[in-house]
Design a protein around this motif. Structure first.
Motif, PDB file in Angstrom:
ATOM      1  N   MET A 120       2.889   4.469   1.134  1.00  0.00           N
ATOM      2  CA  MET A 120       3.689   3.451   1.807  1.00  0.00           C
ATOM      3  C   MET A 120       2.817   2.568   2.684  1.00  0.00           C
ATOM      4  O   MET A 120       2.876   1.344   2.611  1.00  0.00           O
ATOM      5  N   PHE A 132      -8.529  14.646   7.015  1.00  0.00           N
ATOM      6  CA  PHE A 132      -9.876  14.347   6.545  1.00  0.00           C
ATOM      7  C   PHE A 132      -9.834  13.831   5.102  1.00  0.00           C
ATOM      8  O   PHE A 132     -10.484  12.839   4.760  1.00  0.00           O
ATOM      9  N   PHE A 133      -9.032  14.495   4.286  1.00  0.00           N
ATOM     10  CA  PHE A 133      -8.876  14.078   2.891  1.00  0.00           C
ATOM     11  C   PHE A 133      -8.380  12.634   2.813  1.00  0.00           C
ATOM     12  O   PHE A 133      -8.907  11.819   2.061  1.00  0.00           O
ATOM     13  N   ARG A 180     -11.128  10.121   3.691  1.00  0.00           N
ATOM     14  CA  ARG A 180     -12.071   9.892   2.597  1.00  0.00           C
ATOM     15  C   ARG A 180     -11.427   9.039   1.501  1.00  0.00           C
ATOM     16  O   ARG A 180     -12.027   8.118   0.984  1.00  0.00           O
ATOM     17  N   LEU A 181     -10.202   9.386   1.181  1.00  0.00           N
ATOM     18  CA  LEU A 181      -9.523   8.700   0.089  1.00  0.00           C
ATOM     19  C   LEU A 181      -9.337   7.210   0.392  1.00  0.00           C
ATOM     20  O   LEU A 181      -9.585   6.350  -0.457  1.00  0.00           O
ATOM     21  N   ASN A 200     -11.013   5.252   2.326  1.00  0.00           N
ATOM     22  CA  ASN A 200     -12.237   4.458   2.355  1.00  0.00           C
ATOM     23  C   ASN A 200     -13.018   4.494   1.045  1.00  0.00           C
ATOM     24  O   ASN A 200     -14.057   3.873   0.927  1.00  0.00           O
ATOM     25  N   SER A 201     -12.496   5.238   0.075  1.00  0.00           N
ATOM     26  CA  SER A 201     -13.197   5.321  -1.206  1.00  0.00           C
ATOM     27  C   SER A 201     -12.914   4.072  -2.041  1.00  0.00           C
ATOM     28  O   SER A 201     -12.095   3.237  -1.681  1.00  0.00           O
ATOM     29  N   ARG A 202     -13.583   3.971  -3.169  1.00  0.00           N
ATOM     30  CA  ARG A 202     -13.309   2.870  -4.095  1.00  0.00           C
ATOM     31  C   ARG A 202     -11.834   2.842  -4.463  1.00  0.00           C
ATOM     32  O   ARG A 202     -11.202   1.794  -4.501  1.00  0.00           O
ATOM     33  N   PHE A 203     -11.305   4.028  -4.738  1.00  0.00           N
ATOM     34  CA  PHE A 203      -9.899   4.127  -5.111  1.00  0.00           C
ATOM     35  C   PHE A 203      -9.004   3.586  -3.989  1.00  0.00           C
ATOM     36  O   PHE A 203      -8.054   2.840  -4.231  1.00  0.00           O
ATOM     37  N   MET A 247      -9.750   1.414  -1.761  1.00  0.00           N
ATOM     38  CA  MET A 247      -9.854  -0.038  -1.677  1.00  0.00           C
ATOM     39  C   MET A 247      -8.943  -0.702  -2.715  1.00  0.00           C
ATOM     40  O   MET A 247      -8.294  -1.706  -2.432  1.00  0.00           O
ATOM     41  N   VAL A 248      -8.906  -0.126  -3.912  1.00  0.00           N
ATOM     42  CA  VAL A 248      -8.034  -0.681  -4.951  1.00  0.00           C
ATOM     43  C   VAL A 248      -6.574  -0.593  -4.509  1.00  0.00           C
ATOM     44  O   VAL A 248      -5.794  -1.537  -4.651  1.00  0.00           O
ATOM     45  N   GLN A 301      -5.337  -0.484  -1.474  1.00  0.00           N
ATOM     46  CA  GLN A 301      -5.028  -1.439  -0.407  1.00  0.00           C
ATOM     47  C   GLN A 301      -5.025  -2.875  -0.916  1.00  0.00           C
ATOM     48  O   GLN A 301      -4.223  -3.696  -0.481  1.00  0.00           O
ATOM     49  N   THR A 333      -1.481   7.052  -9.743  1.00  0.00           N
ATOM     50  CA  THR A 333      -2.357   8.116  -9.253  1.00  0.00           C
ATOM     51  C   THR A 333      -2.091   8.400  -7.781  1.00  0.00           C
ATOM     52  O   THR A 333      -1.979   9.555  -7.368  1.00  0.00           O
ATOM     53  N   ILE A 374      -0.858  11.855  -6.128  1.00  0.00           N
ATOM     54  CA  ILE A 374      -1.604  12.534  -5.054  1.00  0.00           C
ATOM     55  C   ILE A 374      -0.689  12.767  -3.856  1.00  0.00           C
ATOM     56  O   ILE A 374      -0.645  13.858  -3.276  1.00  0.00           O
ATOM     57  N   PHE A 389      -9.122  -7.595   4.514  1.00  0.00           N
ATOM     58  CA  PHE A 389     -10.478  -7.161   4.185  1.00  0.00           C
ATOM     59  C   PHE A 389     -11.486  -8.197   4.688  1.00  0.00           C
ATOM     60  O   PHE A 389     -11.174  -9.379   4.775  1.00  0.00           O
ATOM     61  N   LEU A 407     -14.695  -5.570  -3.928  1.00  0.00           N
ATOM     62  CA  LEU A 407     -13.577  -5.145  -4.760  1.00  0.00           C
ATOM     63  C   LEU A 407     -13.676  -5.766  -6.152  1.00  0.00           C
ATOM     64  O   LEU A 407     -13.399  -5.121  -7.157  1.00  0.00           O
ATOM     65  N   GLN A 426     -16.345  -4.060  -8.055  1.00  0.00           N
ATOM     66  CA  GLN A 426     -15.813  -2.776  -8.487  1.00  0.00           C
ATOM     67  C   GLN A 426     -14.948  -2.929  -9.737  1.00  0.00           C
ATOM     68  O   GLN A 426     -15.001  -2.104 -10.644  1.00  0.00           O
ATOM     69  N   SER A 449     -13.443   3.045 -10.575  1.00  0.00           N
ATOM     70  CA  SER A 449     -12.536   2.952  -9.444  1.00  0.00           C
ATOM     71  C   SER A 449     -11.739   4.217  -9.218  1.00  0.00           C
ATOM     72  O   SER A 449     -10.863   4.274  -8.383  1.00  0.00           O
ATOM     73  N   LYS A 464     -13.220   6.856  -8.125  1.00  0.00           N
ATOM     74  CA  LYS A 464     -13.974   7.655  -7.164  1.00  0.00           C
ATOM     75  C   LYS A 464     -13.132   7.775  -5.912  1.00  0.00           C
ATOM     76  O   LYS A 464     -12.819   6.779  -5.269  1.00  0.00           O
ATOM     77  N   LEU A 465     -12.752   9.012  -5.594  1.00  0.00           N
ATOM     78  CA  LEU A 465     -11.780   9.211  -4.523  1.00  0.00           C
ATOM     79  C   LEU A 465     -12.435   9.648  -3.219  1.00  0.00           C
ATOM     80  O   LEU A 465     -11.762   9.835  -2.225  1.00  0.00           O
ATOM     81  N   TRP A 466     -13.737   9.869  -3.214  1.00  0.00           N
ATOM     82  CA  TRP A 466     -14.303  10.586  -2.077  1.00  0.00           C
ATOM     83  C   TRP A 466     -15.359   9.776  -1.325  1.00  0.00           C
ATOM     84  O   TRP A 466     -15.421   9.813  -0.114  1.00  0.00           O
ATOM     85  N   HIS A 467     -16.201   9.020  -2.050  1.00  0.00           N
ATOM     86  CA  HIS A 467     -17.329   8.380  -1.378  1.00  0.00           C
ATOM     87  C   HIS A 467     -16.943   7.059  -0.757  1.00  0.00           C
ATOM     88  O   HIS A 467     -16.148   6.308  -1.294  1.00  0.00           O
ATOM     89  N   ALA A 501     -16.633   3.565  -0.002  1.00  0.00           N
ATOM     90  CA  ALA A 501     -16.926   2.379  -0.812  1.00  0.00           C
ATOM     91  C   ALA A 501     -17.716   1.346  -0.028  1.00  0.00           C
ATOM     92  O   ALA A 501     -18.495   0.582  -0.580  1.00  0.00           O
ATOM     93  N   ARG A 502     -17.508   1.326   1.300  1.00  0.00           N
ATOM     94  CA  ARG A 502     -18.166   0.294   2.104  1.00  0.00           C
ATOM     95  C   ARG A 502     -19.670   0.545   2.233  1.00  0.00           C
ATOM     96  O   ARG A 502     -20.420  -0.331   2.609  1.00  0.00           O
TER      97      ARG A 502
END
Lengths: 307, 315, 252
Positions: free
Chosen positions: B53, B175-176, B179-180, B182-185, B187-188, B190, B212, B216, C95, C103, C106, C112, C114-117, C119-120
């Motif tokens: 959300m 924490f999870f 990480r999620l 700020n990850s590439r995923f 960013m997509v 957001q 996805t 999650i 952003f 983005l 990417q 895309s 990748k759920l953990w690292h 991106a910035r």
């Protein structure tokens, strides 16, 4: 084992539930459609309509007077709510609308509990509506016939209002293209106040009519609201025709499912399994129907918005 | 975003939470232990809702369903004498995930008001399913005969142990999420909230990312549900009632949408308000309802947003 | 004769009976800037929406690098190297400039899930993103939020995002709309530097810019083509002059 009379009787009950749902869905679908507004408090208007009608009936002994008073009272309340609280929310996102109207539900439920107490109210039927009419050896309660009659008349009136009058033209135009109506220099807010008022009055009518059949209780609004939302999703937001078709489908399928699904399952399942699966699936039936409709037509059966 | 203020507030909250068992022990008020534990479980649920959300822009009005599915998975397992937590908890997460895939595929075909209504309706379907499951208590619900059993590893039948497990779960969840997001995923996700059309035209098939995220979030809520079943030693359909979904939305909004720790603050604020107001009057929702409307109209950033704004103004 | 990158044949689109794209044929040569001009309501944005896949076409065919893309979705077309910008600036406001472009990088490099690292801090994203920002001259503004940038900067940022997807072709929908003269000049110089490295389909109302940049110009009226040619041919075309009669833009 399978009783055609029972089928007819339940079909009749489904019809009556469907018309009740239509009374609620007709106003709400226009609210969603025209202002792109998420309004959860519609169920509260239904509940308040039922309580006001019940109270007047208990005081005066006249059910008809109860209905007659409830309608204008709730109409006025609806118009005040719209002008005072909802209007600032049009420009906001759906989330704000959800939360604010959720807040209204909490308030109205608690208000009813404070005034009428946690127990429901029983509304006695007036004498002239008691009794049955027997058609093909099947007794049909007079009162349910009245509910069906009133529902059909309202549906016809709504249909005529929307298709045959200038106001109706504006409402339809608003539902399919709001910006265009604005651009033509028409004050869409006035149209919306009108629609909201009609919706509130219809909700009150539904509540008042439901009183003697269903219990008048706190939370009655929310239970039916969710069914109404399913009706609107199936019918297509902003479409009166969709609301009518959706309401009939949901009303009849829900009642028939609850009555016959376990019998049906017994045809090919062991009795034990059928008796477990029957009610479980029956309670999910209208939602499964909704999912199926969405799969083929994500905009509902009668999408009002084009392009 | 006022990062410093956020860290300070959240740090203080976690410190406070860690001290609750001691406080409850010293003052002989197990009630507070219970209250804080419930709050933390709901905070995990609210965190998961915030993923879709707050960061995904998907207003799901049926998120409590996944909490219920997680709780029912644990309850039904226990009823069939499958008490190992090593099986129950992963299963709860898995089952909620499967439901989230199905419901997500249905509801993500639509947007806006439709999406809200459909998630609401599907959740209510689960509620009615729970009511109709006579084998598992129907309307009345089902007591949990035994809490999830983790063998020699840890014994959560002890209330304080369960408390710290929940606290740990909350920290891990936070924490999870960090990480999620700020990850590439993240960013997509957001970017899609901000402008879905743009995302499509730079080459993102947005639906699969939203789905996805939806799954999650559903799995996380299912995990919260597994904890909730153990917390209340009981499961019932009310956990899935649509007002519970509304509560989760309120928590996210109270704390501040789309801020990482907002839901934790929001859950705390929600529980405290509930306690406080119901102490004042039996008819506390008479106050809470209008309060919600006021929050919507005047305090849009939520509590964390309020502090963040203040910091920006001051600094 | 250079190779045709984008070939549109007999393309149609109607809205409620009104033809917005009327049996249009168009061929864009590799490395060229091909401008599409026309009075308001000529169907220029509709055309770009059809080309980028946001609108499905009612009839006709779109070929991109000899592949038929008529029925493909927008993300797939973007992945094939067909990038676009929007008439109404379409950047991600919350952003930063760098994040916006990252983005887009990417989207192109395709990892895309990748759920953990973080991106910035991902050099594989920020490196190419910074390159794209440098091309449009925004490298010094990389950590500014897009919503806080000036209108002209946001338009440049849009170009950078499109470039970051390593496009074979750019569809630009009025990149100079709403710009002051200085910003317009800046955009013209950015586009002329890009010329030759990437094929560009340019929709623009600023006739000075169009006539100085374009190799070829197509004039649309009511969704149909009335003329295609070099800027000099178009300038001399009497039909074009009459279609634009009274339209001051054409004189500038």
């Amino acid at each position: 084992m399978f009783d055609p009379n029972l089928l007819f009787e339940q079909f009749f009950n489904g019809l009556q539930l469907g018309l009740l749902l239509f009374l609620l869905a007709a106003g709400l679908t226009l609210v969603f459609g025209i202002m792109d507004m998420m309004n959860l408090a519609h169920g509260s208007l239904y509940m308040l309509g039922a309580y006001v009608a019940a109270q007047i009936t208990l005081w005066t002994g006249s059910f008809v007077l109860g209905v007659a008073v409830s309608l204008p009272v709730i109409l006025l309340l609806g118009v005040c709510l719209e002008a005072g609280l909802l209007r600032p929310l049009y420009a906001r996102g759906h989330l704000d609308q959800v939360l604010a109207t959720f807040g209204m539900i909490l308030f109205f439920n608690e208000f009813v509990r404070l005034v009428w107490g946690p127990e429901g109210i029983e509304v006695p039927l007036p004498d002239f509506l008691k009794g049955n009419i027997v058609i093909f050896d099947i007794p049909l309660p007079n009162y349910r016939l009245v509910v069906i009659g009133v529902g059909l008349i309202v549906a016809l009136m709504m249909y005529l209002l929307v298709t045959r009058t200038r106001t109706g033209m504006l409402i339809r135009a608003g539902a399919s293209n709001r910006d265009m109506v604005q651009a033509l220099g028409i004050d869409i807010n006035r149209v919306f106040t009108l629609v909201f008022g009609i919706g509130a009055a219809l909700a009150a009518l539904a509540g008042a009519l439901a009183g003697p059949i269903l219990a008048v209780t706190i939370g009655m609004g929310e239970n039916i609201l969710i069914q109404v939302l399913v009706v609107i999703v199936i019918g297509g937001i902003g479409s009166i025709r969709g609301a009518f078709v959706g309401a009939m489908l949901i009303g009849i399928i829900d009642i028939l499912g609850r009555s016959f699904l376990d019998t049906f399952f017994k045809l090919f399942l062991p009795v034990n399994a059928a008796e477990t699966a029957g009610p479980a699936v029956a309670s999910m039936l209208i939602y499964i129907l909704m999912a199926a409709v969405l799969f083929f037509k994500p905009q509902g059966l009668f999408p009002a918005k084009t392009g | 975003m006022g990062n410093r203020a956020q860290i300070l507030i959240v740090g203080t909250i976690f410190l406070g939470l860690a001290l609750v068992p001691l406080f409850a022990e010293l003052t002989q008020t197990p009630f507070y232990l219970d209250l804080a534990r419930r709050m933390m479980i709901l905070a995990i649920g609210a965190l998961s809702l915030n993923l879709i959300m707050g960061y995904g822009g998907l207003i799901s009005f049926g998120h409590a369903a996944y909490i219920g599915i997680g709780a029912y998975t644990v309850g039904i397992c226990a009823e069939h004498e499958l008490v190992s937590g090593f099986i129950q908890w992963p299963l709860a997460i898995l089952v909620s995930g499967v439901f989230a895939i199905i419901f997500g595929l249905i509801s993500l075909r639509t947007r806006g008001v439709y999406f809200i209504m459909i998630t609401l309706a599907l959740a209510q379907m689960m509620y009615f399913l729970g009511v109709s499951l006579d084998r598992y208590g129907g309307d009345d619900g089902l007591p949990l005969i035994e809490r999830s059993n983790f063998g020699a590893l840890v014994d959560i039948s002890n209330n304080v142990t369960l408390y710290f497990i929940v606290l740990g779960a909350l920290v891990l969840s936070l924490f999870f999420c960090k990480r999620l997001i700020n990850s590439r995923f993240g960013m997509v996700l957001q970017g899609t909230r901000s402008n879905e059309t743009r995302m499509k035209t730079i080459g993102f098939p947005t639906l699969r990312y939203q789905l996805t995220a939806f799954v999650i979030a559903g799995m996380m809520a299912g995990f919260a549900g597994a904890l909730l079943a153990n917390h209340t030693d009981f499961i019932n359909p009310d956990m899935m009632h649509w007002t519970r979904s509304g509560d989760l939305i309120i928590m996210v909004l109270l704390g501040g949408m789309g801020s990482l720790a907002g839901p934790v603050v929001g859950a705390l604020a929600f529980i405290l308000l509930e306690e406080l107001l119901s102490g004042v009057t039996e008819y506390w929702q008479l106050i809470f309802g209008p309060f919600l409307i006021l929050v919507v109209l005047f305090a849009r950033g939520g509590l964390l947003g309020f502090f963040a704004d203040k910091e920006q103004r001051d600094g | 004769m250079a190779e045709i990158v984008l070939q549109v044949s007999d393309l149609c689109k109607s809205f409620g009976g009104v033809l917005a794209t009327d049996h249009l044929d168009l061929g864009v040569e590799r490395g060229s800037i091909h401008a599409v001009i026309g009075p308001n309501g000529a169907g220029k944005t509709t055309l770009i929406n059809q080309l980028s896949g946001l609108l499905t076409s009612d009839g006709g065919k779109i070929q991109f690098n000899r592949n038929d893309i008529t029925k493909l979705s927008a993300p797939i077309r973007a992945k094939m190297g067909l990038a676009r910008t929007f008439q109404i600036t379409s950047v991600f406001g919350e952003f930063t400039a760098l994040e916006n472009v990252s983005l887009a990088v990417q989207a192109h490099d395709g990892h895309s899930f990748k759920l953990w690292h973080d991106a910035r801090r991902d050099k594989a994203l920020t490196g190419p993103a910074l390159e794209a920002l440098t091309i449009v001259g925004l490298e010094k503004r990389q950590s500014i939020k897009a919503s806080l940038m000036s209108h002209g900067e946001r338009r440049q940022l849009e170009i950078a995002m499109a470039l970051a997807t390593k496009p074979k072709m750019l569809l630009l929908d009025e990149p100079m709309a709403g710009m002051g003269p200085e910003e317009s000049n800046r955009m013209v110089s950015i586009l002329s530097e890009l010329k030759g490295t990437v094929t560009i389909l340019l929709i623009e109302h600023d006739m000075g810019a169009v006539f100085s940049l374009a190799d070829k110009i197509t004039v649309l009226v009511y969704g149909g083509e009335i003329a295609t040619g070099t800027p000099d041919q178009i300038r001399a075309n009497p039909e074009v002059r009459s279609a634009y009669l009274g339209d001051e833009d054409f004189e500038s």
